[in-house]
Design an enzyme around this catalytic site. Structure first.
Site, PDB file in Angstrom:
ATOM      1  N   ASN A 123      -0.103  72.680  56.193  1.00 48.84           N
ATOM      2  CA  ASN A 123       0.544  73.852  55.083  1.00 48.84           C
ATOM      3  C   ASN A 123       0.529  75.542  55.747  1.00 48.84           C
ATOM      4  OD1 ASN A 123       0.885  75.818  53.290  1.00 48.84           O
ATOM      5  ND2 ASN A 123      -0.806  75.069  52.344  1.00 48.84           N
TER       6      ASN A 123
ATOM      7  N   CYS B  21       2.726  81.118  49.182  1.00 43.01           N
ATOM      8  CA  CYS B  21       3.747  80.215  50.221  1.00 43.01           C
ATOM      9  C   CYS B  21       5.019  79.581  48.962  1.00 43.01           C
ATOM     10  CB  CYS B  21       2.247  78.738  49.599  1.00 43.01           C
ATOM     11  SG  CYS B  21       1.253  78.392  50.876  1.00 43.01           S
TER      12      CYS B  21
ATOM     13  N   HIS C 274       6.797  71.936  48.305  1.00 45.23           N
ATOM     14  CA  HIS C 274       6.105  73.165  50.004  1.00 45.23           C
ATOM     15  C   HIS C 274       5.332  71.985  50.262  1.00 45.23           C
ATOM     16  CE1 HIS C 274       3.026  75.744  51.154  1.00 45.23           C
ATOM     17  NE2 HIS C 274       2.194  76.081  50.229  1.00 45.23           N
TER      18      HIS C 274
HETATM   19  N1  ACO Z   1     -14.114  68.553  55.711  1.00 45.58           N
HETATM   20  C1  ACO Z   1     -15.289  67.990  55.135  1.00 45.58           C
HETATM   21  N2  ACO Z   1     -16.072  68.161  54.625  1.00 45.58           N
HETATM   22  C2  ACO Z   1     -14.564  69.290  53.694  1.00 45.58           C
HETATM   23  C3  ACO Z   1     -14.036  70.149  54.193  1.00 45.58           C
HETATM   24  C4  ACO Z   1     -13.528  69.182  55.788  1.00 45.58           C
HETATM   25  N3  ACO Z   1     -13.194  70.367  55.772  1.00 45.58           N
HETATM   26  N4  ACO Z   1     -13.801  71.455  53.806  1.00 45.58           N
HETATM   27  C5  ACO Z   1     -14.384  70.730  52.609  1.00 45.58           C
HETATM   28  N5  ACO Z   1     -14.937  69.719  52.572  1.00 45.58           N
HETATM   29  C6  ACO Z   1     -16.203  69.436  51.137  1.00 45.58           C
HETATM   30  C7  ACO Z   1     -16.376  70.823  50.091  1.00 45.58           C
HETATM   31  O1  ACO Z   1     -17.886  71.241  50.741  1.00 45.58           O
HETATM   32  C8  ACO Z   1     -17.331  69.923  49.088  1.00 45.58           C
HETATM   33  O2  ACO Z   1     -18.441  68.906  49.412  1.00 45.58           O
HETATM   34  P1  ACO Z   1     -19.698  68.903  48.414  1.00 45.58           P
HETATM   35  O3  ACO Z   1     -19.326  67.968  46.980  1.00 45.58           O
HETATM   36  O4  ACO Z   1     -20.490  68.459  48.485  1.00 45.58           O
HETATM   37  O5  ACO Z   1     -19.652  70.521  48.111  1.00 45.58           O
HETATM   38  C9  ACO Z   1     -16.479  68.671  49.125  1.00 45.58           C
HETATM   39  O6  ACO Z   1     -15.219  68.845  50.693  1.00 45.58           O
HETATM   40  C10 ACO Z   1     -15.327  67.835  48.294  1.00 45.58           C
HETATM   41  O7  ACO Z   1     -14.521  69.917  48.345  1.00 45.58           O
HETATM   42  P2  ACO Z   1     -12.891  69.891  47.389  1.00 45.58           P
HETATM   43  O8  ACO Z   1     -12.912  71.511  47.423  1.00 45.58           O
HETATM   44  O9  ACO Z   1     -13.941  69.615  45.909  1.00 45.58           O
HETATM   45  O10 ACO Z   1     -12.334  68.636  47.993  1.00 45.58           O
HETATM   46  P3  ACO Z   1     -10.715  68.708  46.987  1.00 45.58           P
HETATM   47  O11 ACO Z   1     -10.576  67.501  46.892  1.00 45.58           O
HETATM   48  O12 ACO Z   1     -10.477  69.588  45.910  1.00 45.58           O
HETATM   49  O13 ACO Z   1      -9.649  68.995  48.298  1.00 45.58           O
HETATM   50  C11 ACO Z   1      -7.943  71.220  49.296  1.00 45.58           C
HETATM   51  C12 ACO Z   1      -9.947  70.346  49.610  1.00 45.58           C
HETATM   52  C13 ACO Z   1      -7.638  70.205  50.500  1.00 45.58           C
HETATM   53  C14 ACO Z   1      -8.276  72.721  49.491  1.00 45.58           C
HETATM   54  C15 ACO Z   1      -7.862  71.170  47.820  1.00 45.58           C
HETATM   55  O14 ACO Z   1      -8.728  71.045  47.148  1.00 45.58           O
HETATM   56  C16 ACO Z   1      -6.460  71.402  47.965  1.00 45.58           C
HETATM   57  O15 ACO Z   1      -5.306  70.645  48.152  1.00 45.58           O
HETATM   58  N6  ACO Z   1      -6.228  72.400  47.227  1.00 45.58           N
HETATM   59  C17 ACO Z   1      -5.067  73.115  46.997  1.00 45.58           C
HETATM   60  C18 ACO Z   1      -4.910  74.241  48.073  1.00 45.58           C
HETATM   61  C19 ACO Z   1      -3.300  74.577  47.643  1.00 45.58           C
HETATM   62  O16 ACO Z   1      -1.895  74.010  47.270  1.00 45.58           O
HETATM   63  N7  ACO Z   1      -2.863  75.576  47.883  1.00 45.58           N
HETATM   64  C20 ACO Z   1      -1.875  76.541  47.524  1.00 45.58           C
HETATM   65  C21 ACO Z   1      -0.817  76.800  48.300  1.00 45.58           C
HETATM   66  S1  ACO Z   1      -1.891  78.300  49.741  1.00 45.58           S
HETATM   67  C22 ACO Z   1      -0.995  79.339  49.560  1.00 45.58           C
HETATM   68  O17 ACO Z   1      -0.538  80.067  48.629  1.00 45.58           O
HETATM   69  C23 ACO Z   1      -1.481  80.666  51.113  1.00 45.58           C
END
Ligand code: ACO
Length: 324
Positions: free
Chosen positions: A281, A114, A251
Site C-alpha cells: 500500500n 490514500c 487503490h
Molecule cells: N501478522 C500476524 N497476525 C497479525 C498481524 C500480522 N502482521 N496483524 C494483525 N494480526 C492478528 C491480529 O492481532 C488479530 O489477532 P486476534 O484475533 O488474536 O486479535 C488477527 O491477526 C486478525 O486481525 P484483523 O485486524 O481482524 O485482521 P483482518 O483480517 O481485518 O486484516 C488488515 C487486517 C489487512 C489490516 C485489513 O483489515 C485491511 O486491509 N483493512 C483495510 C486497510 C485499508 O484499506 N486502509 C485504507 C487505506 S490506508 C490509508 O489511507 C493510509
C-alpha cells in the site's frame, strides 16, 4: 467544444530496496502466510534512509514529462498528492517544479492520504477545464516507511514507498464519453470517521510527524462500501455500465478489498489492475503506479475506458472515469 484533460503520459519510480514478507518475519511476530492471506502482499519497495518523498516524486514526474514530449516551459502546474512531505513546508510540488526546470506556474501539495491522487487529479482537471492551465503534472508520492511504527505488526506489513505521475493536457473535444480525457471525478470525505486511521502526531500537536494507527477491520468494512458507491456514481453520471469499463485501476490497499469491490460491480478480476502483491500500500502513489505499470506492459491502451477509485484516511474516498 468543451475542454477535456487528456492523460498524455505516465511515469513511475520505485526505490531499489525490496522488503519481502520473510524480511518482516525477522522484524515482528508475523508470517508470510498471514500477510499474503489477509492482504495479498508478497513484496514491497522501501526508500533508502536518505531518499525523500521529493526524490521519488521527481523521478516519476521526470519520466512522465519526458514521455509527454512537452518542454518544461509548457507546464503550467505541478500538483503532488502526498501524506509524507520532506518538510512541513515548502511543498514537495515546488521541489519537483524546480528539479524539472519548470520556470513558472502553480505548485502545491494535496493531502487526502490514500485518496490523494484522485483528489489531485480532480483539482488539476478543474484548472484545465476552466482554462486556467493547459498542462499540469500530477504526482502521487509517498515515503510511508517514514511514518510506520516498525514494531506494529498490524501496519508495518502493509505500507510501502513509491511514486507515480501523469501529465494532463487540455484538449478541445466533443462532449461524449468516447472522447479522450477525464469525464468525471467524484470526491467524498466523512470526518467523523477520522479516528479509524490517523497518525499519532503532527506539527501543531506533538511537533513530530507521528506513526500510523489503523483500525483495520472497521476501515475494511467502509472501504468496500465507499469504493463501490464512488464507482457507481461515476458510472451513473456518465451513463455507462460496468461492462463498458476496460480497466478498473483501484487503490492498492488489500487484494480482498479489491476483489470485494470488483465482485460488487460484477466485474471480472481480468479487468482489474492489481499491483498490491509487489507494491504493497503506497497510499497516494498506488493508483499512478498501477496505471503506469499497466500502460508499460501494454494492458492499458489508447482509447481504453478506465475507472480509478480510492479510499483512505479521513475517511476520504473518490473515483475518476477517464478515457485513456
Ligand atoms: N501478522 C500476524 N497476525 C497479525 C498481524 C500480522 N502482521 N496483524 C494483525 N494480526 C492478528 C491480529 O492481532 C488479530 O489477532 P486476534 O484475533 O488474536 O486479535 C488477527 O491477526 C486478525 O486481525 P484483523 O485486524 O481482524 O485482521 P483482518 O483480517 O481485518 O486484516 C488488515 C487486517 C489487512 C489490516 C485489513 O483489515 C485491511 O486491509 N483493512 C483495510 C486497510 C485499508 O484499506 N486502509 C485504507 C487505506 S490506508 C490509508 O489511507 C493510509
Amino acid at each position: 467544444m468543451p475542454i477535456k484533460s487528456v492523460l498524455k503520459a505516465t511515469g513511475a519510480y520505485l526505490p531499489e530496496k525490496v522488503l519481502t514478507n520473510a524480511d518482516l518475519e525477522k522484524m515482528v511476530d508475523t508470517s508470510d502466510e498471514w500477510i499474503q492471506q489477509r492482504s495479498g502482499i508478497k513484496t514491497r519497495h522501501v526508500a533508502a534512509e536518505e531518499q525523500t518523498t521529493a526524490d521519488l516524486a521527481i523521478e516519476a514526474a521526470k519520466q512522465a514529462l519526458e514521455r509527454s514530449g512537452l518542454s518544461p516551459d509548457y507546464i503550467d502546474g505541478v500538483i503532488v498528492a502526498t501524506t509524507t512531505p520532506d518538510q512541513t513546508f515548502p511543498s514537495v510540488a515546488v521541489k519537483v517544479q524546480a528539479a524539472l526546470g519548470i520556470p513558472a506556474g502553480l505548485a502545491f501539495d494535496v493531502q487526502a492520504v490514500c485518496t490523494g491522487f484522485v483528489y489531485a487529479l480532480s483539482v488539476a482537471d478543474n484548472f484545465i477545464k476552466t482554462g486556467q492551465a493547459k498542462n499540469i503534472i500530477v504526482v502521487g508520492a509517498e515515503k510511508m516507511s517514514s511514518i510506520i511504527d516498525w514494531d506494529d505488526r498490524t501496519t508495518c506489513v502493509l505500507f510501502a514507498d513509491g511514486a507515480g505521475a501523469v501529465v494532463l493536457s487540455g484538449n478541445e473535444a466533443e462532449d461524449s464519453v468516447s472522447a479522450q480525457g477525464i469525464h468525471s471525478t467524484h470526491l467524498y470525505a466523512k470526518g467523523e470517521l477520522r479516528d479509524l486511521l490517523y497518525t499519532d502526531g503532527g506539527p501543531s500537536s506533538t511537533g513530530q510527524s507521528g506513526h500510523i494507527v489503523m483500525h483495520g477491520r472497521e476501515v475494511f468494512k467502509y472501504a468496500v462500501t465507499f469504493m463501490a458507491d464512488a464507482v457507481n456514481d461515476a458510472l451513473a453520471e456518465n451513463n455507462v455500465s460496468a461492462e463498458d469499463i476496460d480497466w478498473l485501476v483501484p487503490h492498492q490497499a488489500n487484494i480482498r478489498i479489491i476483489e470485494a469491490t470488483a465482485k460488487k460491480l460484477n466485474m471480472s478480476m481480468d479487468k482489474v489492475v492489481v499491483t498490491v502483491d509487489h507494491h504493497g500500500n503506497t497510499s497516494a502513489a498506488s493508483i499512478p503506479l498501477a496505471l503506469n505499470e499497466a500502460v508499460e506492459d501494454g494492458r492499458v491502451k489508447e482509447g481504453d475506458l478506465l475507472l480509478l477509485e480510492a479510499m483512505g484516511g479521513g475517511l476520504t474516498w473518490g473515483s475518476a472515469l477517464v478515457r485513456f
